[in-house]
Design an enzyme around this catalytic site. Structure first.
Site, PDB file in Angstrom:
ATOM      1  N   ASP A 161     -32.034   4.924  -1.257  1.00  0.00           N
ATOM      2  CA  ASP A 161     -33.408   5.237  -0.804  1.00  0.00           C
ATOM      3  C   ASP A 161     -34.469   4.751  -1.904  1.00  0.00           C
ATOM      4  O   ASP A 161     -34.165   4.308  -2.901  1.00  0.00           O
ATOM      5  CB  ASP A 161     -33.484   6.859  -0.670  1.00  0.00           C
ATOM      6  N   ASP A 194     -27.131  13.194   2.645  1.00  0.00           N
ATOM      7  CA  ASP A 194     -26.715  11.965   2.017  1.00  0.00           C
ATOM      8  C   ASP A 194     -25.112  12.209   1.813  1.00  0.00           C
ATOM      9  O   ASP A 194     -24.550  11.305   1.461  1.00  0.00           O
ATOM     10  CB  ASP A 194     -27.292  11.741   0.696  1.00  0.00           C
ATOM     11  N   ASN A 241       9.130  -3.605 -29.107  1.00  0.00           N
ATOM     12  CA  ASN A 241       8.569  -3.133 -28.037  1.00  0.00           C
ATOM     13  C   ASN A 241       7.407  -2.201 -28.515  1.00  0.00           C
ATOM     14  O   ASN A 241       6.099  -2.092 -28.070  1.00  0.00           O
ATOM     15  CB  ASN A 241       9.163  -2.540 -26.700  1.00  0.00           C
ATOM     16  N   ASP A 260       3.298  -2.282 -28.643  1.00  0.00           N
ATOM     17  CA  ASP A 260       2.615  -1.210 -27.909  1.00  0.00           C
ATOM     18  C   ASP A 260       1.425  -0.943 -29.086  1.00  0.00           C
ATOM     19  O   ASP A 260       0.165  -0.602 -28.603  1.00  0.00           O
ATOM     20  CB  ASP A 260       3.262   0.041 -27.653  1.00  0.00           C
TER      21      ASP A 260
END
Length: 827
Positions: free
Chosen positions: A312, A579, A668, A672
């Site tokens: 609006d 709305d 791994n 990480d």
């Protein structure tokens, strides 16, 4: 409950007692699990359980040291994931609490704002237009009290609730005139109600299971799921391949099984949920600092992808400091009579006061003594007007104000400057229409004012009374354009967000504001035009139009659906009762802190300031968040996947496992750790310049471009370790472990940007963490842990070779990346 308690409400002490008795006022109260149980839930990952079981078997067969180390690595990985997600969840809850819906409750005889979840049976709640009914309650007092209970009954029209004696055996029947129900919204009027049922005991709570459908997944959520499925398929293929090769070469069964499971852990993007969660929460915290409170974190991704904003104009394009500048009769002359009628209407109106009402009521010089309100026809968005029936000195009249077009259509006479009433013929009607257009061109928002005398015994005001009205004139208001809005509109358009104005105002006023702000008008549709269009026609027109005027709530919803059907990600900014449906329908529902309850509840984000600059900053933050999540995904699908593929392929020609299971898990874990600061990373300006969406083909093609480069250098490392160093099993595993982790970590700085490695500055924490992981990997072979991890010290010339490999690898990945993006732009 006695009369005194109904008048003064509960005491704070009694409210606490009843909270313990009835529980929180929630349809499905969230049961907060103990932290230990939340932590243990992270072990439900099937790969983690298989790995722990296999390491347990390994311990029973004599390798207790290896099993212990694997257990420690798994524990560290799960703990890392849990801590990050737990902190993110706590931060998200604190942000949501800032914009929680509250109710005005009498406690200790005084009105106070209490979170809806803390209401208990016996509380006395004060309701007014725009409020949500927080629980099932009996009406104690009511003043023209109309509610919408469509969520419960399916009836879309407001119904009036009043104080009536109980005549039905079921006092909680949906059609009971003196009962209101949780989930309903107040359309107009005010009331004092006594809470009788809360939470799951309410009418809504009894059907909550059928209503509590999960929201449809966003494009980003669907994309991450597709990505996870892609990786899992590739993981399954590689693991089965590896296991079959090791069995074919008659390698130890348990060690081969552990190797395959460890390979699966290395391939699985187990950090993705944590990275997404932490990145979204980090984005939400940054957006909170920019005065945007995120209620639903996943909406941040949609905010970054948003390419159409419907809003609006009041308060976003204008200052929302509305002033009543003129009150003129049908001939354009200043008229105190018009002001008097407008004032009576606004003063006695019981619905939610609009800014126009507030501007009218600023004129305190109007004397309303002697006037008494009899009844009211509340405002609704179909009629676009409100009528009040008032009386003074034995005479009654209906005072009406509303949209000028509708008021004029209902008038058959008009009042001239001498207050004489004459027919509203075609000539006068045309003159009045010209006056209305002239006011609109000057930027005035206009209300039509009319009245109608009724007999003194006329008991109620009804819609059919709004006929044969006497036109009094126009009330004209000014709402100056917001100085910052022009700059914000230009910034949004430069960022690839098309702004479409969706307003109940007429075209001339809206054109005036857009011209003052420098917003080019590409097309206009009025509510009458939309009414005559089917959905296909609206989809065809909505793309090019950026000004929708005189639209009602249902038409706003149709506009949003039409834009979504054209493939746009649509945001909607609104703060009124009307709305809420559009806020639900939009991909990103945005409201403001001062909005009515129904709008705030429907929105995914709340602006603490109704300012497009604040919204633009939030959009850029959404794109930054999306960019950092994509970095993790691109790394997992390129360098990391390439390394795991190399490991599987190496089992074909090596007479031993290329890495021990615990070494894969350690690799791994270290990788990480290096990616933990990714949510904090800087994002290049060009990545913030345009909306970004999830694109699975982009990810797949990137993997097929960069992944083979990673595998190529792994095979080169294999060759050099055997040819130059005549490496045995331990030296080979040590050398490749170091090369693997160093190249995986260092390539982060190439993949994280589309630019050259040296032209994009990463976050300092990402640099420090990554270099720390690299240093740790290089020192491990020389540490006291080396023996337990299956490492051996590396010769000095290996590190010279490693440096050359890293430089060559980064150059190759940079070249592959540039080729990929160049081809992408060309396509």
């Amino acid at each position: 409950m006695d009369t005194a308690t109904s008048s003064f409400g509960l005491s704070s002490t009694e409210a606490v007692v009843r909270m313990q008795q009835y529980g929180p006022n929630q349809l499905k109260p969230t049961r907060q699990r103990a932290i230990l149980l939340q932590f243990l839930a992270h072990f439900r990952n099937p790969l983690v359980l298989v790995l722990l079981a296999a390491s347990g078997i390994s311990a029973l067969t004599g390798d207790s040291t290896g099993a212990f180390i694997i257990g420690i690595i798994v524990l560290m990985s799960v703990t890392l994931d849990f801590v990050q997600e737990y902190r993110a969840g706590q931060a998200a809850e604190q942000l949501a609490a800032q914009v929680a819906v509250t109710a005005s409750v009498l406690r200790d005889g005084k009105p106070s704002e209490v979170p809806v979840a803390q209401l208990v049976p016996g509380d006395v709640v004060l309701l007014s237009a725009g409020n949500l009914v927080p629980a099932d309650a009996q009406v104690l007092e009511a003043d023209d009290f109309f509610i919408n209970q469509a969520q419960l009954t399916g009836e879309s029209y407001p119904v009036e609730k009043r104080v009536t004696p109980l005549t039905k055996p079921d006092k909680w029947a949906p059609d009971a005139e003196n009962a209101v129900f949780m989930g309903s919204s107040v359309v107009s009027g005010s009331a004092r109600v006594l809470i009788g049922r809360t939470g799951s005991a309410t009418a809504l709570g009894q059907i909550a299971d059928s209503l509590a459908l999960p929201p449809p997944p966003t494009a980003f959520e669907r994309g991450t799921r597709q990505f996870g499925l892609l990786i899992m398929r590739l993981t399954l293929l590689l693991v089965l391949f590896t296991l079959l090769v090791n069995l074919a070469f008659h390698r130890p069964l348990l060690e081969s099984f552990l190797f395959a499971v460890a390979l699966a852990v290395g391939l699985t993007p187990e950090l993705l949920p944590m990275v997404v969660s932490v990145t979204l929460t980090r984005g939400a915290l940054r957006m909170a600092a920019l005065k945007v409170i995120v209620k639903r974190p996943s909406a941040i991704q949609d905010m970054g992808a948003m390419d159409v904003l419907c809003t609006d104009k009041t308060g976003t394009l204008t200052e929302a400091r509305i002033r009543l500048e003129r009150h003129v009769d049908a001939l354009g002359q200043d008229s105190p009579r018009v002001l008097e009628l407008a004032y009576l209407n606004s003063y006695f109106e019981s619905g939610l006061k609009s800014p126009l009402d507030d501007a009218i009521l600023q004129h305190a010089e109007i004397n309303i003594s002697g006037w008494q309100k009899i009844d009211e026809v509340p405002f609704d968005f179909e009629r676009r007007r409100v009528s009040v029936l008032v009386e003074r000195e034995g005479a009654r009249m209906l005072a009406v104000k509303g949209a000028p077009e509708d008021i004029l259509r209902l008038c058959s006479r008009y009042e001239n400057e001498t207050r004489a009433v004459t027919p509203l013929d075609d000539a006068v009607r045309a003159r009045v229409g010209t006056l209305f257009d002239d006011l609109g061109r000057e930027g005035f928002r206009v209300l039509g004012i009319a009245w109608h005398p009724v007999p003194v015994d006329h008991p109620h005001a009804v819609v059919t009374d709004e006929t044969e009205l006497i036109f009094a004139g126009f009330a004209a208001f000014l709402d100056p354009p917001k100085i910052s809005a022009g700059e914000a509109l230009a910034a949004l358009q430069a960022s690839g967000v098309a702004v479409k104005i969706v307003t109940g105002d007429n075209e001339l006023v809206t054109r005036h504001v857009c011209t003052q702000l420098g917003l080019p008008i590409t097309g206009v549709l009025n509510g009458t035009d939309i009414h005559d269009m089917n959905d296909d026609a609206l989809r065809a027109r909505a793309e090019a139009v950026n000004l929708f005027c005189r639209v009602n709530p249902a038409q706003k919803n149709r506009i949003i659906l039409a834009l979504k059907a054209r493939g746009h990600v649509v945001g909607y900014l609104g703060d009124g009762i009307n709305d809420a449906p559009s806020l639900h329908t939009a991909d990103v529902g945005i409201s403001v802190d001062g909005a009515v309850d129904v709008a705030r509840l429907a929105a995914a984000m709340i602006l603490l300031e109704k300012d497009l600059n604040v919204l633009h900053a939030g959009i850029l933050e959404g794109r930054r968040t999306f960019g950092n999540v994509m970095k993790y995904i691109m790394m997992a699908t390129s360098s990391n996947f390439g390394n795991m593929f190399s490991m599987a392929a190496a089992t074909l020609f090596l007479p031993f496992l290329p890495m021990l299971p615990l070494q894969i898990l350690l690799n791994n874990l270290l990788y990480d750790v290096s990616e933990i600061p990714l949510p904090l990373d800087n994002v290049d300006e060009e990545d913030l310049a345009r909306p970004r969406r999830w694109d699975m083909s982009f990810i797949r093609n990137f993997m097929l471009t960069i992944g083979p480069i990673s595998s190529l250098f792994d095979f080169l490392t294999f060759y050099l370790l055997i040819a130059l160093f005549n490496a045995n099993e331990t030296l080979f595993r040590t050398g490749w472990f170091v090369e693997s982790i160093v190249t995986q970590v260092m390539v982060i700085f190439v993949i994280r940007t589309r630019r050259s490695l040296l032209r994009s500055q990463p976050n300092s924490w990402l640099v420090v963490t990554s270099l720390g992981v690299v240093l740790t990997a290089m020192l491990l072979p020389f540490s006291p842990l080396a023996h337990y991890l299956g490492f051996t010290p590396l010769p000095g010339k290996f590190f010279a070779l490693l440096l050359a490999l890293i430089v060559a690898y980064l150059v190759m990945v940079q070249a592959g990346k540039q080729w990929f993006y160049k081809r992408l732009v060309t396509a």
